[in-house]
Design a protein around this motif. Structure first.
Motif, PDB file in Angstrom:
ATOM      1  N   GLY A   1     -37.149 -25.872  45.443  1.00 56.41           N
ATOM      2  CA  GLY A   1     -37.771 -25.815  44.141  1.00 56.41           C
ATOM      3  C   GLY A   1     -37.194 -26.845  43.191  1.00 56.41           C
ATOM      4  O   GLY A   1     -36.027 -27.236  43.307  1.00 56.41           O
TER       5      GLY A   1
ATOM      6  N   GLY B   1     -38.489 -22.716  36.356  1.00 57.57           N
ATOM      7  CA  GLY B   1     -39.060 -23.281  37.557  1.00 57.57           C
ATOM      8  C   GLY B   1     -40.233 -24.182  37.239  1.00 57.57           C
ATOM      9  O   GLY B   1     -41.076 -23.854  36.402  1.00 57.57           O
TER      10      GLY B   1
ATOM     11  N   SER C   1     -41.752 -26.385  40.066  1.00 54.39           N
ATOM     12  CA  SER C   1     -42.564 -26.482  41.266  1.00 54.39           C
ATOM     13  C   SER C   1     -41.737 -26.062  42.467  1.00 54.39           C
ATOM     14  O   SER C   1     -40.507 -26.092  42.431  1.00 54.39           O
ATOM     15  CB  SER C   1     -43.070 -27.923  41.448  1.00 54.39           C
ATOM     16  N   CYS C   2     -42.417 -25.687  43.524  1.00 61.72           N
ATOM     17  CA  CYS C   2     -41.725 -25.313  44.751  1.00 61.72           C
ATOM     18  C   CYS C   2     -42.577 -25.697  45.938  1.00 61.72           C
ATOM     19  O   CYS C   2     -43.800 -25.818  45.839  1.00 61.72           O
ATOM     20  CB  CYS C   2     -41.398 -23.819  44.781  1.00 61.72           C
TER      21      CYS C   2
ATOM     22  N   CYS D   1     -32.928 -29.692  41.526  1.00 61.59           N
ATOM     23  CA  CYS D   1     -33.557 -29.121  42.702  1.00 61.59           C
ATOM     24  C   CYS D   1     -32.587 -28.151  43.362  1.00 61.59           C
ATOM     25  O   CYS D   1     -31.376 -28.232  43.170  1.00 61.59           O
ATOM     26  CB  CYS D   1     -34.001 -30.206  43.691  1.00 61.59           C
TER      27      CYS D   1
ATOM     28  N   CYS E   1     -41.230 -17.813  46.022  1.00 57.13           N
ATOM     29  CA  CYS E   1     -41.760 -18.590  44.909  1.00 57.13           C
ATOM     30  C   CYS E   1     -43.237 -18.256  44.761  1.00 57.13           C
ATOM     31  O   CYS E   1     -43.998 -18.336  45.726  1.00 57.13           O
ATOM     32  CB  CYS E   1     -41.561 -20.080  45.163  1.00 57.13           C
TER      33      CYS E   1
ATOM     34  N   VAL F   1     -39.458 -18.141  40.416  1.00 56.35           N
ATOM     35  CA  VAL F   1     -38.669 -18.702  41.501  1.00 56.35           C
ATOM     36  C   VAL F   1     -37.198 -18.666  41.109  1.00 56.35           C
ATOM     37  O   VAL F   1     -36.850 -18.885  39.943  1.00 56.35           O
ATOM     38  CB  VAL F   1     -39.111 -20.144  41.827  1.00 56.35           C
TER      39      VAL F   1
END
Length: 128
Positions: free
Chosen positions: A35, A47, A49-50, A96, A102, A111
């Motif tokens: 993520g 968060g 993006s994952c 990251c 997620c 996430v």
């Protein structure tokens, strides 16, 4: 020690683009979902993006959907975040991490990092 090193940040004008990299050392990145998170001054880490371990599935916070794209190259042990149409509100330190489950929930991305440690991150500044 499992280590992820972020790079690619910098200063960019609104509407510009950056490509962030997350390079793994000490472990095989392919074994983990990854993520991207960000933290702006005075705000909680959130968060962004994952991506699944295979790279087949990806999720995004609503705010960045359509502008950011997460991808991974397991052969290079690297995850990327392509950021287009950047806005001043995107200014933050980006991190990251290996992650657990997620999912999107409303407009946010639910996430959490799988491990407790964080790297230095990479600074993204969007300003004219």
């Amino acid at each position: 020690q499992l280590k992820l090193v972020e790079s690619g940040g910098g200063l960019v004008q609104p509407g510009g683009s950056l490509r962030l990299s997350c390079a793994a050392s000490g472990f095989t990145l392919e074994d983990y979902a990854i993520g991207w998170f960000r933290q702006a001054p005075g705000k909680e880490r959130e968060g962004v993006s994952c991506i699944s371990s295979s790279g087949v599935r990806a999720n995004y916070a609503d705010y960045v959907k359509g502008r950011f794209t997460i991808s991974r190259d397991n052969a290079e042990n690297t995850v990327y975040l392509q950021m287009n149409s950047l806005k001043p509100e995107d200014t933050a330190v980006y991190y990251c991490a290996a992650i657990g489950p997620c999912r999107t929930s409303g407009t946010i991305l639910e996430v959490t990092a799988r491990f407790g440690s964080w790297g230095q991150g990479t600074q993204v500044t969007v300003s004219s």
